[in-house]
Write a protein that holds these residues in place. Structure first.
Motif, PDB file in Angstrom:
ATOM      1  N   ILE A 137       0.886  -1.164   0.000  1.00 26.21           N
ATOM      2  CA  ILE A 137       0.000   0.000   0.000  1.00 26.21           C
ATOM      3  C   ILE A 137       0.920   1.209   0.000  1.00 26.21           C
ATOM      4  CG2 ILE A 137      -1.713   1.344   1.253  1.00 26.21           C
ATOM      5  CD1 ILE A 137      -2.852  -1.243   2.352  1.00 26.21           C
ATOM      6  N   ILE A 138       0.882   1.950  -1.076  1.00 28.25           N
ATOM      7  CA  ILE A 138       1.778   3.087  -1.255  1.00 28.25           C
ATOM      8  C   ILE A 138       0.983   4.376  -1.101  1.00 28.25           C
ATOM      9  CG2 ILE A 138       3.341   4.248  -2.862  1.00 28.25           C
ATOM     10  CD1 ILE A 138       3.610   1.378  -4.187  1.00 28.25           C
ATOM     11  N   ARG A 139       1.374   5.169  -0.129  1.00 26.06           N
ATOM     12  CA  ARG A 139       0.725   6.467   0.074  1.00 26.06           C
ATOM     13  C   ARG A 139       1.265   7.451  -0.947  1.00 26.06           C
ATOM     14  NH1 ARG A 139      -1.928   7.132   5.210  1.00 26.06           N
ATOM     15  NH2 ARG A 139      -2.515   9.144   4.353  1.00 26.06           N
ATOM     16  N   VAL A 140       0.356   8.141  -1.602  1.00 22.36           N
ATOM     17  CA  VAL A 140       0.719   9.194  -2.546  1.00 22.36           C
ATOM     18  C   VAL A 140       0.107  10.467  -1.994  1.00 22.36           C
ATOM     19  CG1 VAL A 140       0.601   9.986  -4.931  1.00 22.36           C
ATOM     20  CG2 VAL A 140       0.652   7.531  -4.443  1.00 22.36           C
ATOM     21  N   GLY A 141       0.929  11.296  -1.412  1.00 20.64           N
ATOM     22  CA  GLY A 141       0.409  12.484  -0.751  1.00 20.64           C
ATOM     23  C   GLY A 141      -0.247  12.103   0.563  1.00 20.64           C
ATOM     24  N   GLU A 142      -1.059  12.992   1.071  1.00 22.04           N
ATOM     25  CA  GLU A 142      -1.706  12.789   2.361  1.00 22.04           C
ATOM     26  C   GLU A 142      -2.916  11.867   2.306  1.00 22.04           C
ATOM     27  OE1 GLU A 142      -0.932  13.926   5.540  1.00 22.04           O
ATOM     28  OE2 GLU A 142       0.976  14.363   4.555  1.00 22.04           O
ATOM     29  N   ASP A 143      -3.637  11.866   1.176  1.00 18.13           N
ATOM     30  CA  ASP A 143      -4.963  11.240   1.178  1.00 18.13           C
ATOM     31  C   ASP A 143      -5.180  10.189   0.100  1.00 18.13           C
ATOM     32  OD1 ASP A 143      -7.469  11.149   2.503  1.00 18.13           O
ATOM     33  OD2 ASP A 143      -8.374  12.285   0.858  1.00 18.13           O
ATOM     34  N   LYS A 144      -4.178   9.890  -0.692  1.00 21.87           N
ATOM     35  CA  LYS A 144      -4.336   8.931  -1.790  1.00 21.87           C
ATOM     36  C   LYS A 144      -3.472   7.712  -1.517  1.00 21.87           C
ATOM     37  CE  LYS A 144      -3.966   8.702  -6.827  1.00 21.87           C
ATOM     38  NZ  LYS A 144      -3.726   9.491  -8.047  1.00 21.87           N
ATOM     39  N   ALA A 145      -3.937   6.543  -1.966  1.00 25.41           N
ATOM     40  CA  ALA A 145      -3.163   5.312  -1.801  1.00 25.41           C
ATOM     41  C   ALA A 145      -3.264   4.461  -3.058  1.00 25.41           C
ATOM     42  CB  ALA A 145      -3.652   4.519  -0.596  1.00 25.41           C
ATOM     43  N   ILE A 146      -2.164   3.805  -3.384  1.00 16.53           N
ATOM     44  CA  ILE A 146      -2.108   2.841  -4.480  1.00 16.53           C
ATOM     45  C   ILE A 146      -1.878   1.476  -3.839  1.00 16.53           C
ATOM     46  CG2 ILE A 146      -0.912   2.137  -6.579  1.00 16.53           C
ATOM     47  CD1 ILE A 146      -1.776   4.901  -7.077  1.00 16.53           C
ATOM     48  N   LEU A 147      -2.693   0.486  -4.232  1.00 19.32           N
ATOM     49  CA  LEU A 147      -2.562  -0.869  -3.719  1.00 19.32           C
ATOM     50  C   LEU A 147      -2.065  -1.765  -4.842  1.00 19.32           C
ATOM     51  CD1 LEU A 147      -4.876   0.653  -2.092  1.00 19.32           C
ATOM     52  CD2 LEU A 147      -5.645  -1.596  -1.450  1.00 19.32           C
ATOM     53  N   LEU A 148      -1.034  -2.562  -4.580  1.00 19.90           N
ATOM     54  CA  LEU A 148      -0.463  -3.458  -5.571  1.00 19.90           C
ATOM     55  C   LEU A 148      -0.765  -4.897  -5.186  1.00 19.90           C
ATOM     56  CD1 LEU A 148       3.047  -1.756  -5.782  1.00 19.90           C
ATOM     57  CD2 LEU A 148       1.107  -1.396  -7.298  1.00 19.90           C
ATOM     58  N   ASP A 149      -1.439  -5.630  -6.072  1.00 22.59           N
ATOM     59  CA  ASP A 149      -1.771  -7.015  -5.735  1.00 22.59           C
ATOM     60  C   ASP A 149      -0.676  -7.982  -6.179  1.00 22.59           C
ATOM     61  OD1 ASP A 149      -2.174  -7.555  -8.460  1.00 22.59           O
ATOM     62  OD2 ASP A 149      -4.302  -8.005  -8.256  1.00 22.59           O
ATOM     63  N   VAL A 150      -0.852  -9.264  -5.903  1.00 18.62           N
ATOM     64  CA  VAL A 150       0.173 -10.264  -6.206  1.00 18.62           C
ATOM     65  C   VAL A 150       0.407 -10.432  -7.704  1.00 18.62           C
ATOM     66  CG1 VAL A 150      -0.105 -11.575  -4.064  1.00 18.62           C
ATOM     67  CG2 VAL A 150      -1.498 -12.173  -6.065  1.00 18.62           C
ATOM     68  N   ASP A 151      -0.530 -10.016  -8.535  1.00 16.12           N
ATOM     69  CA  ASP A 151      -0.380 -10.122  -9.981  1.00 16.12           C
ATOM     70  C   ASP A 151       0.185  -8.846 -10.604  1.00 16.12           C
ATOM     71  OD1 ASP A 151      -1.453 -12.738 -10.110  1.00 16.12           O
ATOM     72  OD2 ASP A 151      -3.479 -11.901  -9.941  1.00 16.12           O
ATOM     73  N   GLY A 152       0.515  -7.851  -9.781  1.00 12.50           N
ATOM     74  CA  GLY A 152       1.059  -6.593 -10.291  1.00 12.50           C
ATOM     75  C   GLY A 152       0.007  -5.574 -10.689  1.00 12.50           C
ATOM     76  N   ASN A 153      -1.270  -5.881 -10.436  1.00 11.37           N
ATOM     77  CA  ASN A 153      -2.328  -4.916 -10.732  1.00 11.37           C
ATOM     78  C   ASN A 153      -2.312  -3.800  -9.702  1.00 11.37           C
ATOM     79  OD1 ASN A 153      -3.453  -6.474 -12.924  1.00 11.37           O
ATOM     80  ND2 ASN A 153      -4.223  -7.853 -11.364  1.00 11.37           N
ATOM     81  N   ARG A 154      -2.754  -2.629 -10.139  1.00  9.86           N
ATOM     82  CA  ARG A 154      -2.815  -1.471  -9.251  1.00  9.86           C
ATOM     83  C   ARG A 154      -4.266  -1.086  -9.019  1.00  9.86           C
ATOM     84  NH1 ARG A 154       1.109  -0.399 -13.141  1.00  9.86           N
ATOM     85  NH2 ARG A 154       3.191  -0.134 -12.303  1.00  9.86           N
ATOM     86  N   PHE A 155      -4.571  -0.754  -7.790  1.00 13.04           N
ATOM     87  CA  PHE A 155      -5.893  -0.260  -7.408  1.00 13.04           C
ATOM     88  C   PHE A 155      -5.671   1.062  -6.685  1.00 13.04           C
ATOM     89  CE2 PHE A 155      -5.944  -4.812  -7.643  1.00 13.04           C
ATOM     90  CZ  PHE A 155      -7.089  -5.094  -8.375  1.00 13.04           C
ATOM     91  N   VAL A 156      -6.569   1.997  -6.875  1.00 15.34           N
ATOM     92  CA  VAL A 156      -6.385   3.335  -6.315  1.00 15.34           C
ATOM     93  C   VAL A 156      -7.501   3.676  -5.345  1.00 15.34           C
ATOM     94  CG1 VAL A 156      -6.224   5.794  -6.876  1.00 15.34           C
ATOM     95  CG2 VAL A 156      -5.277   4.108  -8.438  1.00 15.34           C
ATOM     96  N   ILE A 157      -7.121   4.243  -4.229  1.00 11.90           N
ATOM     97  CA  ILE A 157      -8.084   4.901  -3.346  1.00 11.90           C
ATOM     98  C   ILE A 157      -7.757   6.381  -3.489  1.00 11.90           C
ATOM     99  CG2 ILE A 157      -8.935   5.213  -1.003  1.00 11.90           C
ATOM    100  CD1 ILE A 157      -7.977   2.352  -0.401  1.00 11.90           C
TER     101      ILE A 157
END
Length: 175
Positions: A137-157
């Motif tokens: 789970i990679i924080r981008v700035g204060e309020d955004k997050a990128i989630l990386l799954d086992v297959d390399g897919n990215r999901f964004v909050i």
């Protein structure tokens, strides 16, 4: 462009790709590059790769040949005309497709893996698995997050603070 940037580019041997020396188009569904130097060289299939994938979406784009060797770097897609700019943005959007998470229905952890069931902004229910959740789970700035799954897919909050209370409680531990 400043003299300092030019010296850095030549020292690193980075070829700048711009509207002055490049022409992009599609052929048979593939992105093609005509590179105009002393003569025109055609690369029948090229791939775009973000050098800074989480922060600079339309800047510093590496252009790779079919063997994944770097041809050069696009400093900004904004340097191109509208049609080519849209072509480059569409190509990057396909490669970096990132479903945006609206709700976290369930999040279970077991043996170092976390199992997610989420609802995306386009109302699709998606299941995915993450390993080493804290690192992926990679924080981008204060309020955004990128989630990386086992297959390399990215999901964004897009906004952690905009999640409903139940969703926030599920992810809070990992933030």
């Amino acid at each position: 462009m400043t003299e300092k940037t030019l010296l850095t580019d030549s020292a690193a041997n980075i070829k700048k790709i711009s509207r002055d020396n490049a022409e992009f188009f599609t052929k048979n569904g593939f992105l093609v590059l005509n590179l105009k130097d002393d003569d025109t060289k055609t690369h029948d299939r090229v791939f775009l790769h973000r050098i800074f994938p989480f922060e600079l979406l339309w800047e510093y784009i590496s252009v790779l040949d079919s063997d994944l060797n770097e041809i050069g770097v696009i400093y900004s897609v904004e340097d191109f005309g509208e049609e080519i700019k849209q072509l480059l943005k569409d190509e990057l959007a396909k490669k970096y497709y990132q479903p945006k998470i609206k709700t976290i229905h369930s999040l279970k952890e077991r043996y170092g893996f976390s199992y997610w069931n989420v609802l995306t902004m386009d109302n699709r229910s998606i299941n995915f698995t993450m390993q080493d959740t804290f690192r992926n789970i990679i924080r981008v700035g204060e309020d955004k997050a990128i989630l990386l799954d086992v297959d390399g897919n990215r999901f964004v909050i897009e906004s952690i603070s905009a999640l409903d209370k139940k969703s926030y409680k599920k992810i809070e531990l990992y933030l």
